[in-house]
Scaffold this active site. Sequence first.
Site, mmCIF file in Angstrom:
data_model
loop_
_atom_site.group_PDB
_atom_site.id
_atom_site.type_symbol
_atom_site.label_atom_id
_atom_site.label_comp_id
_atom_site.label_asym_id
_atom_site.label_seq_id
_atom_site.Cartn_x
_atom_site.Cartn_y
_atom_site.Cartn_z
ATOM 1 N N SER A 34 -0.234 29.539 12.322
ATOM 2 C CA SER A 34 0.515 29.036 13.474
ATOM 3 C C SER A 34 1.919 28.650 13.006
ATOM 4 O O SER A 34 2.628 29.495 12.449
ATOM 5 C CB SER A 34 -0.221 27.859 14.120
ATOM 6 O OG SER A 34 0.433 27.453 15.312
ATOM 7 N N THR A 35 2.321 27.400 13.178
ATOM 8 C CA THR A 35 3.669 26.954 12.817
ATOM 9 C C THR A 35 3.985 27.282 11.356
ATOM 10 O O THR A 35 3.253 26.887 10.456
ATOM 11 C CB THR A 35 3.808 25.435 13.031
ATOM 12 O OG1 THR A 35 3.341 25.120 14.341
ATOM 13 C CG2 THR A 35 5.242 24.992 12.874
ATOM 14 N N HIS A 60 -0.221 32.438 16.129
ATOM 15 C CA HIS A 60 0.086 31.864 17.440
ATOM 16 C C HIS A 60 1.506 32.278 17.831
ATOM 17 O O HIS A 60 2.476 31.869 17.193
ATOM 18 C CB HIS A 60 -0.004 30.335 17.403
ATOM 19 C CG HIS A 60 -1.393 29.833 17.137
ATOM 20 N ND1 HIS A 60 -1.647 28.561 16.668
ATOM 21 C CD2 HIS A 60 -2.605 30.429 17.272
ATOM 22 C CE1 HIS A 60 -2.951 28.396 16.538
ATOM 23 N NE2 HIS A 60 -3.554 29.520 16.892
ATOM 24 N N MET A 153 -0.192 23.850 12.991
ATOM 25 C CA MET A 153 -0.557 22.573 13.580
ATOM 26 C C MET A 153 -1.909 22.677 14.276
ATOM 27 O O MET A 153 -2.249 23.721 14.827
ATOM 28 C CB MET A 153 0.525 22.161 14.590
ATOM 29 C CG MET A 153 0.429 20.735 15.113
ATOM 30 S SD MET A 153 1.824 20.374 16.220
ATOM 31 C CE MET A 153 3.201 20.612 15.088
ATOM 32 N N ASP A 156 -7.158 25.057 15.117
ATOM 33 C CA ASP A 156 -7.644 26.395 15.452
ATOM 34 C C ASP A 156 -7.996 27.143 14.168
ATOM 35 O O ASP A 156 -7.236 27.132 13.202
ATOM 36 C CB ASP A 156 -6.572 27.161 16.229
ATOM 37 C CG ASP A 156 -7.055 28.523 16.709
ATOM 38 O OD1 ASP A 156 -8.278 28.682 16.895
ATOM 39 O OD2 ASP A 156 -6.207 29.409 16.902
#
Length: 219
Positions: A34-35, A60, A153, A156
């Site tokens: 993600s991030t 993401h 973050m 998930d």
Amino acid sequence: MLKANVNAKHHPDKLLKSTPYKGEGKRIIAIGASTGGVDAIAKILKQLPRNLPPIIITQHIPDGFSTSFANRLNRNSELDVFEVRQTMVLRNSCAYLAPGGAHMLLDRYANDYYAKPQEGIRISRHCPSVDVMFRSLNNVAGKAALAIIMTGMGDDGSIGIKELYDNAAYTIAQDEASCVVFGMPKQAIAKGAICDIVGLDFLHQKIIAYANGELKRNH
């Protein structure tokens, strides 16, 4: 009421039943992030040679940005990189990116793996969801898989990677020092779902070692 639905945290069960695969299969690699993941994934793929097992990736990313990301990865790596907008057979020397706004599910026919996009609700607050990819991977590949959870973050991926770990797959978390956000790897580690914790600069070496049959579970 609408706000509550948007913020609801749905379990992977809402989209995909867990049916762990217990047989033998070809090697396959999965990366979830993600991030901070866009640059991290690009760095890893740039360091990889061809003749590796198929790599599936869930990052993401909003719909509309995943196509340009896949094109960037394709330009800057020796691998052939595709965005999964339709059912595709997974081939060696290739990487496959979940499209923004859709989950990536896997199928298995004979000894081949296939990926396909699947619209649906957000799972673990995301679409595409790393949990969905990892669970789907466990359903078709099980212990043949290598799963890597990277910077991001939230949590998930922690459900799906624990299922893979429990099914004897090799699992890796990116280390805290090299993460932009140490959320997703931290949660996976806390669940007892990780075989190895590895810095970003060394993840490509682990992928190559796995491809060569050199990564072995010792617990």
